[in-house]
Design an enzyme around this catalytic site. Structure first.
Site, PDB file in Angstrom:
ATOM      1  CG  ASP A  13      59.381  69.522  68.006  1.00 15.16           C
ATOM      2  OD1 ASP A  13      59.903  69.017  67.002  1.00 15.16           O
ATOM      3  OD2 ASP A  13      59.370  68.938  69.119  1.00 15.16           O
ATOM      4  CB  SER A  14      57.524  68.932  63.805  1.00 16.00           C
ATOM      5  OG  SER A  14      57.373  68.416  62.506  1.00 16.00           O
TER       6      SER A  14
END
Length: 518
Positions: free
Chosen positions: A246-247
């Site tokens: 994620d991210s």
């Protein structure tokens, strides 16, 4: 017996075995979001203690000042003007996180999200079951990486399937390359695994070194070494490995795919990574695919990140900035004025303000904790002529993805209300084959499945994103319908109170599914 929302299965794994009795169980609904009152107490005490040990007094005073001003000026306006579908608690927490990320984006979040701060909360939420479900994996000095192996049930409860029949998810967490820890992600990842019943899915969560101690391409090398270790030491076929992140973790996963494909740094850290096979699939949640200045700099009103703090993290990661920055408050400005005076009282006061209030184990080492106090507009270097930002392993959106998307099953999730939504959507439209899901709800912000898992008011909202991630990991197309019976939900997750006998039958059924003897 106390149970935690969503992690009741792990709590019961340990506590039922220890107590030998099921009659003492008491079902309660969470107080706010997915939190019980005791959860909030444990989390706040752990975070506050680490803040006192790691932040200087001046930094704490500045943080208190910014929070006080925000509470007395704009906070309530922001919360009360929230969309109708967002609860008060959910909106309040999003606003608070956004404010902290705006004024002090590095040190307070780094401390609160560190393993030292989150480990007590994780042990409390899981009733100690984390020790059974998670084991250390790899050694940084010997193997070149450090990670944790996770299972949704204890390894001793069922016979381990052969490597060729199990799926291993290599998860790389986000946090701007400078924040976060496996302890922060352990609970939601265990809940994701609980949705993969019958697929023999396990997870290896990478605990990579954080900036500013480690800079590009150090984190990328660690991720590649962990992937190679799974292939060569664990004998997991590449067709059974899923890369997920994620991210900033999504950025690292994308950079890994480019390296394995021979783009950018195909040779790095002493080996040629393009000689390794590509994994079967990759799951990206709100991937940070472009570290150059965002093409859509207007702030998303509901998102927890801003263009300024994202760009600062990118510059710290790529060594453009020597140290992270924070917005100067009254205490920081006082310390700066005291530097001009040679008098003993000024020296003593300056020294006192520059030290932590509580001398104990720091969540962030003193050398890493140093930040520069600057005006708000100077959170990042405004000189944009830095060629490193245009490297494909820094901004992987610049790579060639057509062939990779043909060979690797890509799944991408993001929120409609996040800052990078348009960049992610534009990239996915270029791919010949990709499974996408966009959260169009009011809570569709950056990394929304993990935020919702703790902040959302209902079971369906808390489990929705985790269920979608599980579907993507096992290769099932992400859907618009809701999960019929969340396997990680326990009676404490229901919106309506249930009679104790009915709740007990639900617990017994879950224990039988997990092969736990009572």
């Amino acid at each position: 017996m106390r149970t935690s929302s969503g992690l009741g299965l792990d709590t019961l794994l340990v506590r039922t075995a220890q107590d030998g009795s099921r009659s003492s169980m008491r079902v309660k609904a969470p107080l706010v979001g997915g939190f019980y009152f005791s959860d909030l107490v444990v989390m706040m005490l752990s975070a506050m203690y680490r803040l006192l040990c790691s932040c200087s007094i001046a930094e704490l005073l500045d943080l208190m000042y910014f929070m006080f001003v925000y509470h007395t000026t704009h906070l309530w306006r922001d919360v009360w003007s929230r969309p109708a579908g967002l609860s008060f608690f959910h909106a309040y927490m999003l606003c608070m996180m956004r404010k902290v990320m705006h004024v002090m984006p590095f040190l307070p979040p780094r401390i609160c999200l560190s393993s030292l701060s989150m480990a007590p909360f994780l042990r409390w939420r899981t009733g100690g079951a984390a020790a059974i479900l998670i084991r250390a994996y790899g050694h940084h000095k010997e193997d070149g990486f450090r990670a944790y192996w996770m299972r949704s049930v204890p390894a001793s409860s069922t016979a381990s399937p052969p490597p060729s029949s199990r799926t291993v998810v290599l998860y790389v967490h986000g946090g701007g390359f400078a924040l976060g820890s496996v302890a922060l992600y352990a609970e939601p990842l265990l809940r994701v695994l609980s949705y993969t019943k019958g697929h023999h899915v396990e997870c290896v969560a990478l605990e990579y070194e954080l900036a500013p101690k480690a800079r590009f391409p150090s984190q990328l090398v660690e991720a590649l070494r962990c992937y190679a270790h799974l292939l060569e030491r664990e004998r997991i076929p590449a067709s059974r490995i899923v890369l997920a992140g994620d991210s900033a973790g999504g950025n690292l996963v994308m950079s890994m795919l480019l390296c394995l494909h021979g783009q950018g740094y195909s040779r790095l850290g002493g080996r040629t990574w393009s000689s390794l096979p590509l994994p079967a699939r990759a799951v990206l949640l709100s991937p940070w695919l472009d570290l150059r200045r965002p093409s859509h700099p207007c702030a998303a009103p509901l998102d927890i990140v801003t263009s300024a703090n994202l760009h600062q993290f990118a510059q710290v990661y790529t060594q453009i900035l020597p140290r992270p920055r924070r917005v100067a408050g009254p205490a920081s400005r006082l310390v700066r004025r005291l530097l001009r005076s040679p008098s003993y009282p000024c020296i003593w006061l300056r020294t006192w303000l520059s030290q932590p209030l509580w001398l104990a184990t720091r969540a962030v080492e003193a050398a890493e904790a140093r930040t520069d106090a600057v005006p708000c507009a100077q959170l990042y270097d405004t000189n944009n002529d830095h060629p490193v930002m245009n490297h494909v392993n820094v901004s992987p959106v610049l790579g060639e993805w057509h062939d990779i998307a043909q060979r690797v099953n890509l799944s991408v999730l993001w929120g409609e209300h996040e800052l990078m939504a348009e960049d992610i959507a534009a990239w996915t439209r270029r791919l010949p084959r990709v499974d996408t899901y966009v959260a169009t709800h009011d809570w569709g912000v950056h990394v929304w499945p993990f935020l919702n898992a703790l902040l959302a008011p209902s079971v369906a909202e808390r489990e929705w994103g985790l269920w979608q991630m599980a579907r993507a990991m096992v290769g099932v197309p992400m859907a618009l319908s809701e999960p019929t019976s969340p396997p990680s939900s326990m009676p404490s997750d229901t919106d309506e109170p249930e009679p104790d006998e009915q709740a007990q039958r639900a617990w017994d059924a879950e224990l039988q599914r997990l092969h736990v003897k009572t």
